[in-house]
Enzyme design. Structure first.
Site: not given
Ligand code: AMP
Length: 192
Positions: A14, A89, A128, A134, A146
């Site tokens: 994404k 999400r 990654r 991360r 996740r």
């Molecule tokens: P990402 O970088 O999109 O993979 O997000 C990393 C982490 O941030 C996720 O695993 C969630 O814990 C949190 N997170 C990111 N976006 C959201 C969202 N829209 N709603 C809830 N938690 C989020």
């Protein structure tokens, strides 16, 4: 002004795709994961709260996430659209976004769902994790959690957007360039 969502499980590509589209179409890019990571780095209260969820592979609560997103959207850069990456999400987040956009007579124009099998996702995320710094990308159990969360609470959004007839399913196993070309082709039809 158009609004599009990059949708899919962690590791589907994404962010990679959103960044390519952002430059090509002059869009603003809103990634809630990046926003949380900025808060964590700056050691804000929100960052501390978010970290307690992110490190366990859980979602940050809707109320917190929605408030942060709305604040970001009140900054109005001079762009032709907005790409959302990692938001919404949950169904509650999708409804909140819709209501918020409706206030300015806007809506979501397209949702691009990147589809990639679990085994490939796990491998991509762990790879990654070697360079991303991360913590949620390095531990296999967290990665699996996740993906499980994605299936339970996020994937149902596909049906939600399919019913609205704005869902575009994309084979995320194609090369980065092929995925980009496919999405850009659809966006070219949508943009004036
Ligand atoms: P990402 O970088 O999109 O993979 O997000 C990393 C982490 O941030 C996720 O695993 C969630 O814990 C949190 N997170 C990111 N976006 C959201 C969202 N829209 N709603 C809830 N938690 C989020």
């Amino acid at each position: 002004m158009i609004h599009i969502i990059m949708f899919g499980p962690p590791g589907a590509g994404k962010g990679t795709q959103a960044k390519l589209l952002k430059d090509k179409f002059n869009f603003a890019y809103i990634a809630t994961g990046d926003m949380f990571r900025n808060h964590i780095q700056n050691e804000t209260e929100l960052g501390k709260l978010a970290k307690s969820y992110i490190d366990k592979g859980d979602l940050v609560p809707d109320e917190v996430t929605i408030r942060m997103l709305k604040n970001e959207m009140n900054i109005n850069p001079d762009v032709d659209g907005i790409i959302f990456d990692g938001f919404p999400r949950t169904i509650a987040q999708a409804e909140a976004l819709e209501e918020f956009l409706a206030e300015s007579k806007r809506g979501i124009d397209a949702v691009f769902a990147l589809e990639v099998p679990d085994e490939v996702l796990i491998q991509r995320i762990l790879n990654r994790g070697k360079t991303s710094g991360r913590s949620d990308d390095t531990d296999k159990n967290t990665v699996i959690k996740r993906l499980k969360k994605y299936k339970e609470v996020t994937e149902p959004l596909k049906k939600y957007y399919q019913e609205k007839q704005i869902l575009h399913r994309i084979n995320g196993l194609q090369s980065i360039e092929e995925v980009h070309r496919e999405i850009a082709g659809i966006l070219n039809e949508l943009t004036p």
